[in-house]
Design an enzyme around this catalytic site. Structure first.
Site, mmCIF file in Angstrom:
data_model
loop_
_atom_site.group_PDB
_atom_site.id
_atom_site.type_symbol
_atom_site.label_atom_id
_atom_site.label_comp_id
_atom_site.label_asym_id
_atom_site.label_seq_id
_atom_site.Cartn_x
_atom_site.Cartn_y
_atom_site.Cartn_z
ATOM 1 C CE1 TYR A 171 -4.134 -1.595 5.045
ATOM 2 C CE2 TYR A 171 -3.318 0.565 4.410
ATOM 3 C CZ TYR A 171 -3.820 -0.671 4.062
ATOM 4 O OH TYR A 171 -3.989 -0.996 2.727
ATOM 5 C CB VAL A 179 -12.562 10.336 -1.713
ATOM 6 C CG1 VAL A 179 -11.500 10.289 -2.782
ATOM 7 C CG2 VAL A 179 -13.346 11.618 -1.836
ATOM 8 C CB SER A 203 -0.883 -0.015 1.245
ATOM 9 O OG SER A 203 -1.410 1.264 1.494
#
Ligand SMILES: NC(=O)c1ccc[n+]([C@@H]2O[C@H](COP(=O)([O-])OP(=O)(O)OC[C@H]3O[C@@H](n4cnc5c(N)ncnc54)[C@H](O)[C@@H]3O)[C@@H](O)[C@H]2O)c1
Length: 328
Positions: A157, A196, A130
């Site tokens: 995370y 989003v 990520s």
């Protein structure tokens, strides 16, 4: 063409999730056998609807923390040769509140799986890293070697993904893809982690005003889900002849920064929305800008993103139009 006996098997952890379900769909269309694992922590059975009945798809409701999981699966499915490991605690706020659990799932379970994959001679173990692995690094675009042991991650995370990616990359069959902001059909706008994009589209379709946190000048690198699936295939070497998996850590994004205001305007144009966005205070802890340097992955794999933001938004919008998104 592969026939029934020789079909190569791919294991997907997180197969009921947003990205995992797209990957499963694509691999099945490419004539692979797919074995999916998920415990529905954040994924949904409905995400697998389009391929659940395929005779080449096998699904097991299980946690990736189960001991000797891969060994058991390999016994049942000796054809398994590739693992795409996407299952994870994906919510940043949840990871802050449940640090030990997050480390157990995102790091410890990943370490066990990659070790098993090596012992079982898996050709490739592709891991979902990520952009959060970079913490708040202001050097843009972000290059792979910017994330180091000294990086200050903003959440468990990000930390768990960084440590897991590093371990995966150290395995001779391991590849970690640091994906930036993925969007597309099936992304759950109700999830606390939801992008989003899906929140904007769901709100616009419901005739609600879009809510921008902060001044909207923040930027993100948005990548459409089919480009991410394509990146997974390139990483594993499955769409190259001869198939040759990569090793290491690579960024996956578009290399283009898009402001939240631009995203809001494009969403309103596509949905014929006229209501002005509402502005709320920025979320504490949110990073201001995020942008991937994708040159390394392009150079080693030949992959490049294909779907422009307006096209990706239109495809996502079409999907949302056909599926009532969960309440958000
Ligand atoms: N969506 C993004 O923008 C994005 C960006 C970068 C990285 N990623 C990574 O890509 C992967 C897929 O993300 P996503 O957006 O599809 O999220 P998702 O929540 O839709 O998918 C994750 C899946 O993992 C499953 N899962 C969680 N814990 C599990 C466990 N212990 N055992 C078995 N299954 C478990 C969930 O139920 C879910 O189906 C994740 O690893 C995520 O960190 C996503």
């Amino acid at each position: 063409m592969q026939n029934m006996r020789t079909k190569v098997g791919c294991l997907i952890t997180g197969a009921a999730g947003f990205v995992g379900s797209h990957l499963a769909e694509c691999l099945l269309a490419m004539n692979f056998q797919v074995v999916g694992i998920d415990n529905f922590f954040s994924g949904r059975r409905d995400n697998m609807r389009s391929f659940a009945d395929s005779r080449d798809f096998y699904f097991y409701e299980a946690s990736i923390t189960e001991r000797n999981l891969m060994r058991k699966l390999k016994r049942w499915h000796p054809e398994l040769r590739y693992c795409f490991h996407l299952a994870a605690v994906v919510s940043v706020p949840y990871s802050v509140e449940h640090e030990d659990e997050t480390m157990g799932i995102n790091l410890t379970a990943t370490q066990a799986l990659v070790k098993e994959s090596r012992e079982l001679d898996f050709t490739a173990f592709v891991f979902a890293g990520s952009a959060a692995e970079y913490g708040r690094d202001p050097r843009l675009p972000l290059k792979e070697d910017y994330a180091t042991a000294a990086t200050r991650h903003t959440s468990p995370y990000g930390r768990s993904k960084f440590l897991a990616s590093r371990d995966v990359a150290q395995s001779p069959n391991g590849i970690a893809l640091r994906c930036f902001n993925i969007y597309g059909p099936r992304q759950d706008p109700a999830s606390p982690y939801s992008g989003v994009v899906s929140r904007f589209l769901a709100a616009a379709l419901a005739g609600q005003s879009l809510t921008i946190l902060g001044d909207g000048q923040q930027t993100r690198d948005f990548i459409y889900v089919s480009d991410v699936v394509d990146a997974y295939l390139h990483a594993a070497g499955l769409n190259r002849r001869p198939a040759s998996p990569l090793n290491g850590v690579y960024n996956v994004g578009t290399g283009e920064a898009v402001s939240i205001l631009t995203l809001a305007r494009t969403t309103l144009q596509l949905t014929n929305g006229s209501e002005a966005p509402a502005f709320l205070p920025e979320r504490p802890g949110d990073i201001r800008h995020s942008l991937a340097d994708i040159e390394q992955f392009k150079a080693v794999s030949g992959w490049s993103p294909k779907v422009s933001l307006p096209l990706g938004l239109r495809k996502t919008l079409e999907w949302f139009g056909r599926h009532t998104p969960p309440e958000c």
